[in-house]
Design a protein around this motif. Sequence first.
Motif, PDB file in Angstrom:
ATOM      1  N   LYS A   8       0.815  -1.218   0.000  1.00  0.00           N
ATOM      2  CA  LYS A   8       0.000   0.000   0.000  1.00  0.00           C
ATOM      3  C   LYS A   8       0.850   1.271   0.000  1.00  0.00           C
ATOM      4  CE  LYS A   8      -4.271  -1.644   0.596  1.00  0.00           C
ATOM      5  NZ  LYS A   8      -5.488  -1.179  -0.035  1.00  0.00           N
ATOM      6  N   LEU A   9       2.175   1.131   0.032  1.00  0.00           N
ATOM      7  CA  LEU A   9       3.075   2.290   0.004  1.00  0.00           C
ATOM      8  C   LEU A   9       3.574   2.537  -1.415  1.00  0.00           C
ATOM      9  CD1 LEU A   9       5.305   1.770   3.150  1.00  0.00           C
ATOM     10  CD2 LEU A   9       3.579   3.518   2.821  1.00  0.00           C
ATOM     11  N   VAL A  10       3.513   3.781  -1.842  1.00  0.00           N
ATOM     12  CA  VAL A  10       4.054   4.176  -3.139  1.00  0.00           C
ATOM     13  C   VAL A  10       5.120   5.237  -2.873  1.00  0.00           C
ATOM     14  CG1 VAL A  10       3.551   5.226  -5.370  1.00  0.00           C
ATOM     15  CG2 VAL A  10       1.858   3.740  -4.293  1.00  0.00           C
ATOM     16  N   PHE A  11       6.336   4.986  -3.306  1.00  0.00           N
ATOM     17  CA  PHE A  11       7.433   5.927  -3.131  1.00  0.00           C
ATOM     18  C   PHE A  11       7.663   6.657  -4.446  1.00  0.00           C
ATOM     19  CE2 PHE A  11       8.095   2.670   0.039  1.00  0.00           C
ATOM     20  CZ  PHE A  11       8.391   3.414   1.169  1.00  0.00           C
ATOM     21  N   ARG A  12       7.517   7.984  -4.423  1.00  0.00           N
ATOM     22  CA  ARG A  12       7.774   8.782  -5.613  1.00  0.00           C
ATOM     23  C   ARG A  12       9.228   9.232  -5.562  1.00  0.00           C
ATOM     24  NH1 ARG A  12       4.743  14.221  -6.446  1.00  0.00           N
ATOM     25  NH2 ARG A  12       3.018  13.004  -5.640  1.00  0.00           N
ATOM     26  N   ASP A  13       9.962   9.007  -6.615  1.00  0.00           N
ATOM     27  CA  ASP A  13      11.391   9.321  -6.703  1.00  0.00           C
ATOM     28  C   ASP A  13      12.158   8.762  -5.508  1.00  0.00           C
ATOM     29  OD1 ASP A  13      11.113  10.718  -9.093  1.00  0.00           O
ATOM     30  OD2 ASP A  13      10.626  12.583  -8.047  1.00  0.00           O
ATOM     31  N   PRO A  14      12.188   7.431  -5.340  1.00  0.00           N
ATOM     32  CA  PRO A  14      12.785   6.849  -4.134  1.00  0.00           C
ATOM     33  C   PRO A  14      14.283   7.090  -3.995  1.00  0.00           C
ATOM     34  CG  PRO A  14      12.240   5.141  -5.717  1.00  0.00           C
ATOM     35  CD  PRO A  14      11.671   6.415  -6.247  1.00  0.00           C
ATOM     36  N   ILE A  15      15.024   7.140  -5.097  1.00  0.00           N
ATOM     37  CA  ILE A  15      16.471   7.360  -5.004  1.00  0.00           C
ATOM     38  C   ILE A  15      16.743   8.773  -4.478  1.00  0.00           C
ATOM     39  CG2 ILE A  15      18.626   7.438  -6.320  1.00  0.00           C
ATOM     40  CD1 ILE A  15      17.762   4.730  -6.864  1.00  0.00           C
ATOM     41  N   VAL A  50      -7.005   6.833  12.062  1.00  0.00           N
ATOM     42  CA  VAL A  50      -8.421   7.219  11.996  1.00  0.00           C
ATOM     43  C   VAL A  50      -9.047   6.740  10.693  1.00  0.00           C
ATOM     44  CG1 VAL A  50      -9.971   9.222  11.820  1.00  0.00           C
ATOM     45  CG2 VAL A  50      -8.237   9.129  13.606  1.00  0.00           C
ATOM     46  N   TYR A  51      -8.312   6.827   9.583  1.00  0.00           N
ATOM     47  CA  TYR A  51      -8.831   6.327   8.310  1.00  0.00           C
ATOM     48  C   TYR A  51      -9.126   4.828   8.404  1.00  0.00           C
ATOM     49  CZ  TYR A  51      -9.296   5.178   3.412  1.00  0.00           C
ATOM     50  OH  TYR A  51      -9.771   4.714   2.216  1.00  0.00           O
ATOM     51  N   CYS A  52      -8.205   4.081   8.993  1.00  0.00           N
ATOM     52  CA  CYS A  52      -8.398   2.628   9.134  1.00  0.00           C
ATOM     53  C   CYS A  52      -9.607   2.322  10.025  1.00  0.00           C
ATOM     54  CB  CYS A  52      -7.147   1.966   9.698  1.00  0.00           C
ATOM     55  SG  CYS A  52      -5.777   1.922   8.545  1.00  0.00           S
ATOM     56  N   ILE A  53      -9.824   3.108  11.061  1.00  0.00           N
ATOM     57  CA  ILE A  53     -10.982   2.906  11.927  1.00  0.00           C
ATOM     58  C   ILE A  53     -12.267   3.213  11.154  1.00  0.00           C
ATOM     59  CG2 ILE A  53     -12.196   3.823  13.954  1.00  0.00           C
ATOM     60  CD1 ILE A  53      -9.372   4.159  15.233  1.00  0.00           C
ATOM     61  N   GLN A  54     -12.253   4.289  10.374  1.00  0.00           N
ATOM     62  CA  GLN A  54     -13.450   4.686   9.630  1.00  0.00           C
ATOM     63  C   GLN A  54     -13.770   3.734   8.480  1.00  0.00           C
ATOM     64  OE1 GLN A  54     -12.759   8.693   8.258  1.00  0.00           O
ATOM     65  NE2 GLN A  54     -13.411   9.591  10.198  1.00  0.00           N
ATOM     66  N   GLN A  55     -12.762   3.355   7.709  1.00  0.00           N
ATOM     67  CA  GLN A  55     -12.990   2.609   6.467  1.00  0.00           C
ATOM     68  C   GLN A  55     -12.685   1.124   6.580  1.00  0.00           C
ATOM     69  OE1 GLN A  55     -14.415   4.205   3.853  1.00  0.00           O
ATOM     70  NE2 GLN A  55     -14.504   5.885   5.315  1.00  0.00           N
ATOM     71  N   ARG A  56     -12.028   0.719   7.644  1.00  0.00           N
ATOM     72  CA  ARG A  56     -11.683  -0.678   7.900  1.00  0.00           C
ATOM     73  C   ARG A  56     -10.731  -1.285   6.868  1.00  0.00           C
ATOM     74  NH1 ARG A  56     -16.098   0.337  10.450  1.00  0.00           N
ATOM     75  NH2 ARG A  56     -16.845  -0.751  12.265  1.00  0.00           N
ATOM     76  N   HIS A  57      -9.891  -0.436   6.290  1.00  0.00           N
ATOM     77  CA  HIS A  57      -8.799  -0.902   5.433  1.00  0.00           C
ATOM     78  C   HIS A  57      -7.765   0.207   5.303  1.00  0.00           C
ATOM     79  CE1 HIS A  57      -9.876   1.445   1.810  1.00  0.00           C
ATOM     80  NE2 HIS A  57     -11.128   1.256   2.202  1.00  0.00           N
ATOM     81  N   LEU A  58      -6.555  -0.169   4.920  1.00  0.00           N
ATOM     82  CA  LEU A  58      -5.487   0.809   4.745  1.00  0.00           C
ATOM     83  C   LEU A  58      -5.655   1.538   3.418  1.00  0.00           C
ATOM     84  CD1 LEU A  58      -2.221  -1.018   5.850  1.00  0.00           C
ATOM     85  CD2 LEU A  58      -3.080   1.133   6.747  1.00  0.00           C
ATOM     86  N   PHE A  68       3.621  12.727   3.226  1.00  0.00           N
ATOM     87  CA  PHE A  68       2.755  11.596   2.935  1.00  0.00           C
ATOM     88  C   PHE A  68       1.474  12.101   2.288  1.00  0.00           C
ATOM     89  CE2 PHE A  68       5.447  10.240   6.287  1.00  0.00           C
ATOM     90  CZ  PHE A  68       5.524   8.857   6.242  1.00  0.00           C
ATOM     91  N   CYS A  69       0.877  11.271   1.442  1.00  0.00           N
ATOM     92  CA  CYS A  69      -0.407  11.595   0.832  1.00  0.00           C
ATOM     93  C   CYS A  69      -1.240  10.323   0.800  1.00  0.00           C
ATOM     94  CB  CYS A  69      -0.200  12.129  -0.576  1.00  0.00           C
ATOM     95  SG  CYS A  69      -1.733  12.435  -1.444  1.00  0.00           S
ATOM     96  N   MET A  70      -2.456  10.401   1.345  1.00  0.00           N
ATOM     97  CA  MET A  70      -3.356   9.245   1.323  1.00  0.00           C
ATOM     98  C   MET A  70      -4.234   9.347   0.086  1.00  0.00           C
ATOM     99  SD  MET A  70      -4.382   8.891   5.371  1.00  0.00           S
ATOM    100  CE  MET A  70      -6.040   9.155   5.010  1.00  0.00           C
ATOM    101  N   HIS A  71      -4.252   8.289  -0.718  1.00  0.00           N
ATOM    102  CA  HIS A  71      -5.096   8.242  -1.897  1.00  0.00           C
ATOM    103  C   HIS A  71      -6.415   7.581  -1.513  1.00  0.00           C
ATOM    104  CE1 HIS A  71      -2.023   9.455  -4.818  1.00  0.00           C
ATOM    105  NE2 HIS A  71      -1.191   8.896  -3.958  1.00  0.00           N
ATOM    106  N   THR A  72      -7.473   8.345  -1.562  1.00  0.00           N
ATOM    107  CA  THR A  72      -8.774   7.815  -1.171  1.00  0.00           C
ATOM    108  C   THR A  72      -9.788   7.983  -2.292  1.00  0.00           C
ATOM    109  OG1 THR A  72      -9.342   9.918  -0.139  1.00  0.00           O
ATOM    110  CG2 THR A  72      -8.378   8.226   1.280  1.00  0.00           C
ATOM    111  N   ALA A  73      -9.329   7.937  -3.538  1.00  0.00           N
ATOM    112  CA  ALA A  73     -10.238   8.066  -4.671  1.00  0.00           C
ATOM    113  C   ALA A  73     -11.274   6.951  -4.619  1.00  0.00           C
ATOM    114  CB  ALA A  73      -9.462   7.997  -5.986  1.00  0.00           C
ATOM    115  N   GLY A  74     -12.515   7.318  -4.845  1.00  0.00           N
ATOM    116  CA  GLY A  74     -13.593   6.335  -4.833  1.00  0.00           C
ATOM    117  C   GLY A  74     -14.207   6.112  -3.462  1.00  0.00           C
ATOM    118  N   GLU A  75     -13.580   6.622  -2.420  1.00  0.00           N
ATOM    119  CA  GLU A  75     -14.126   6.482  -1.068  1.00  0.00           C
ATOM    120  C   GLU A  75     -15.185   7.549  -0.856  1.00  0.00           C
ATOM    121  OE1 GLU A  75     -13.368   4.217   1.213  1.00  0.00           O
ATOM    122  OE2 GLU A  75     -11.686   3.291   0.172  1.00  0.00           O
TER     123      GLU A  75
END
Length: 169
Positions: A8-15, A50-58, A68-75
């Motif tokens: 569930k982690l996406v690293f942008r420009d990891p190097i 709090v997101y995990c408590i509300q939506q019951r998934h990461l 950090f940025c949480m992607h919640t498209a479609g939620e």
Amino acid sequence: MSRVRVGKLVFRDPILLCGAVYLLLYFDASGFLRLGLLAAVLHELGHILVYCIQQRHLPVIEVTMTGFCMHTAGERLSPRQRLVLAAAGPAVNFLLAGVWALRLSQTTTIRGIAFWAANLLTGLFNLLPVPPLDGAQMTVCAAALWRQKYGKCTQPAGNDCKTGTFGVK
């Protein structure tokens, strides 16, 4: 721009990210940067919990140079859920600052004061009503709740994840 996905982690420009963090930590002889980064990570973990408590998934979490940025498209999140989600990060920082203030009243150390200050400043900074900070999201959500209760019912616009504290895409 390269992206590396690990679950569930996406690293942008990891190097570039790893190199910058390495250099910053290498030259951080006092350790104050480490405490600031710890306060920022704990802040984001408050949002994620709090997101995990509300939506019951990461959510999918993107790690960038600016945070950090949480992607919640479609939620489907109600304005109340978004308000609680936005308030969770500063709440964690203020809770930790309060605990550390009590601890500092018994034993005062430079690192303890620095951790207290890092949490207090991180929480206060994120309350600024400037997008994409938590204060702007809380303002939009509070206005939507106000409109639902006292005016016509409209949905607030979604927030794009731009510079990296808690954001929603």
